[in-house]
Design a protein around this motif. Sequence first.
Motif, PDB file in Angstrom:
ATOM      1  N   SER A  31     -82.072  97.975 118.690  1.00  0.00           N
ATOM      2  CA  SER A  31     -83.363  97.524 119.197  1.00  0.00           C
ATOM      3  C   SER A  31     -84.302  97.075 118.090  1.00  0.00           C
ATOM      4  CB  SER A  31     -84.021  98.652 119.990  1.00  0.00           C
ATOM      5  OG  SER A  31     -84.259  99.753 119.140  1.00  0.00           O
ATOM      6  N   ASN A  32     -85.416  96.458 118.508  1.00  0.00           N
ATOM      7  CA  ASN A  32     -86.478  96.027 117.615  1.00  0.00           C
ATOM      8  C   ASN A  32     -87.791  96.567 118.164  1.00  0.00           C
ATOM      9  OD1 ASN A  32     -88.066  94.692 115.756  1.00  0.00           O
ATOM     10  ND2 ASN A  32     -88.099  92.779 116.941  1.00  0.00           N
ATOM     11  N   PRO A  44     -84.982  96.101 123.402  1.00  0.00           N
ATOM     12  CA  PRO A  44     -83.578  95.713 123.184  1.00  0.00           C
ATOM     13  C   PRO A  44     -83.464  94.340 122.530  1.00  0.00           C
ATOM     14  CG  PRO A  44     -84.184  95.427 125.487  1.00  0.00           C
ATOM     15  CD  PRO A  44     -85.339  96.121 124.828  1.00  0.00           C
ATOM     16  N   ASP A  45     -82.433  94.178 121.722  1.00  0.00           N
ATOM     17  CA  ASP A  45     -82.149  92.844 121.204  1.00  0.00           C
ATOM     18  C   ASP A  45     -81.521  92.016 122.332  1.00  0.00           C
ATOM     19  OD1 ASP A  45     -79.506  93.673 121.433  1.00  0.00           O
ATOM     20  OD2 ASP A  45     -79.279  94.067 119.295  1.00  0.00           O
ATOM     21  N   GLU A  46     -81.236  90.747 122.059  1.00  0.00           N
ATOM     22  CA  GLU A  46     -80.788  89.837 123.121  1.00  0.00           C
ATOM     23  C   GLU A  46     -79.479  90.308 123.752  1.00  0.00           C
ATOM     24  OE1 GLU A  46     -79.779  85.089 123.876  1.00  0.00           O
ATOM     25  OE2 GLU A  46     -80.378  85.803 121.879  1.00  0.00           O
ATOM     26  N   GLU A  47     -78.541  90.740 122.935  1.00  0.00           N
ATOM     27  CA  GLU A  47     -77.249  91.180 123.469  1.00  0.00           C
ATOM     28  C   GLU A  47     -77.417  92.406 124.362  1.00  0.00           C
ATOM     29  OE1 GLU A  47     -72.848  92.734 121.903  1.00  0.00           O
ATOM     30  OE2 GLU A  47     -74.373  92.063 120.467  1.00  0.00           O
ATOM     31  N   THR A  48     -78.211  93.354 123.895  1.00  0.00           N
ATOM     32  CA  THR A  48     -78.437  94.566 124.682  1.00  0.00           C
ATOM     33  C   THR A  48     -79.226  94.240 125.944  1.00  0.00           C
ATOM     34  OG1 THR A  48     -78.492  95.853 122.640  1.00  0.00           O
ATOM     35  CG2 THR A  48     -79.319  96.911 124.631  1.00  0.00           C
ATOM     36  N   LEU A  88     -73.512 102.451 125.804  1.00  0.00           N
ATOM     37  CA  LEU A  88     -74.854 102.995 125.946  1.00  0.00           C
ATOM     38  C   LEU A  88     -74.765 104.470 126.276  1.00  0.00           C
ATOM     39  CD1 LEU A  88     -76.272 100.248 128.339  1.00  0.00           C
ATOM     40  CD2 LEU A  88     -76.844 100.445 125.917  1.00  0.00           C
ATOM     41  N   LYS A  89     -75.834 105.197 126.006  1.00  0.00           N
ATOM     42  CA  LYS A  89     -75.932 106.570 126.464  1.00  0.00           C
ATOM     43  C   LYS A  89     -76.624 106.538 127.820  1.00  0.00           C
ATOM     44  CE  LYS A  89     -77.736 111.155 125.360  1.00  0.00           C
ATOM     45  NZ  LYS A  89     -78.556 111.963 124.409  1.00  0.00           N
ATOM     46  N   VAL A  90     -75.843 106.772 128.875  1.00  0.00           N
ATOM     47  CA  VAL A  90     -76.345 106.655 130.241  1.00  0.00           C
ATOM     48  C   VAL A  90     -76.484 108.040 130.856  1.00  0.00           C
ATOM     49  CG1 VAL A  90     -75.969 105.659 132.530  1.00  0.00           C
ATOM     50  CG2 VAL A  90     -75.211 104.422 130.485  1.00  0.00           C
ATOM     51  N   SER A  91     -77.620 108.292 131.472  1.00  0.00           N
ATOM     52  CA  SER A  91     -77.843 109.536 132.209  1.00  0.00           C
ATOM     53  C   SER A  91     -78.629 109.198 133.469  1.00  0.00           C
ATOM     54  CB  SER A  91     -78.591 110.562 131.355  1.00  0.00           C
ATOM     55  OG  SER A  91     -79.851 110.059 130.954  1.00  0.00           O
ATOM     56  N   PHE A  92     -78.723 110.145 134.381  1.00  0.00           N
ATOM     57  CA  PHE A  92     -79.489 109.888 135.592  1.00  0.00           C
ATOM     58  C   PHE A  92     -80.023 111.179 136.167  1.00  0.00           C
ATOM     59  CE2 PHE A  92     -75.075 110.411 136.911  1.00  0.00           C
ATOM     60  CZ  PHE A  92     -75.138 111.169 138.077  1.00  0.00           C
ATOM     61  N   ASP A  93     -81.044 111.024 137.007  1.00  0.00           N
ATOM     62  CA  ASP A  93     -81.664 112.167 137.655  1.00  0.00           C
ATOM     63  C   ASP A  93     -81.983 111.792 139.092  1.00  0.00           C
ATOM     64  OD1 ASP A  93     -82.681 114.695 137.967  1.00  0.00           O
ATOM     65  OD2 ASP A  93     -84.628 114.240 137.083  1.00  0.00           O
TER      66      ASP A  93
END
Length: 364
Positions: A273-274, A278-282, A342-347
């Motif tokens: 990131s910047n 997120p950068d363009e790819e992300t 990515l580090k993905v989580s959910f609630d």
Amino acid sequence: MNFFKKFLKKDNPIKSNADFWNWFIKNEKSFFKVIKEQGDVNRLFFIDLSKKLNELKSGYWFLAGMFDEDTAELILTADGDLKNIAFVEDLVEEAPQIKGWKITALKQESGFENQGIEIDDYKFSKDTLRFYSNDLNNYPDEIDITITHKSLSEDNRIDITNGIYLFLDNALGELNSVSIIDNLSVVNTSVATSDLVPIEKLKDFLIWREKEFIEKYDGLRHSTEKDSYSAFEASMESGLPLLAVVNTDLLQWDSKASHPWVAVLEMEYTGLSNNGMPDEETYNLLNIIEDEVLQELKDSKGYLNIGRQTADNTREIYFACTDFRKPSKVFYQIQTKYSGKLKVSFDIYKDKYWQSFDRFYRGK
């Protein structure tokens, strides 16, 4: 016994519900015997069971014992975690018929009459607990109850509260205890602010309130096709920018309680990131994932996309839902699919009036 251990070590990894039940069938006679004879259940059953369930997915819990003279019972439970209830239910639904076994999804209700527990000399039963309902003028559909216990003090509040939750879990059943009551508070009997009701009447009260709620909102849907969206910009305390896009028409809807479950998908992209963005790819990857989720969770089926927030190397996507089961499955699929990127989580939690999104109202 050495052969038994050696046999278990040769099992293949568990990758599906079918794999798990195939493994269980191979070993069920040994498991039945150790339960029946009250042997070393932990060493000869629970350790291996826990290992295999964790190979399938984290978040499975279990209880086991003799249901009757000839039948052992295995209860698979989510331990009250909404995110895992659907997976427990599916696993049990796919269980084969096994002679001598009763396989049960979630802890079932035992009722109030003959049910009681004791923790650290504190007793929780119909003799020690009472309740009353709190009417919330601004949130009339919320089921807000207070439970009283005469031994409650600030010193033992955590112990008493945990005991009450455990009591309700057993008395009402796991699913009811985590899905029907919106807010629960605990006070000493001496400071009750309303007439006390015997705790054994709680189930009838909840059935009545839930019936009212369903009759009021059942089948109500909102189409987002022509809704308006607004973009919000702010700065976090750290100074990093925060960007959000939310459905402002939806946030003004007067039937929010019809979609009482809030589901949040969180994706961290640290290092890509910047200034936290997120950068363009992300950015493109995050949009692809969001499109995949939207294809599965449609407004016509009861899943309303509130919007998204991006800040501090994290994007969150918000939904208000009529049910918590499908979002947990969809989010888990995303978590599994993109775990290497990515580090993905959910609630998932209950919020009938979407108070979680008050920060997106102008002026708040």
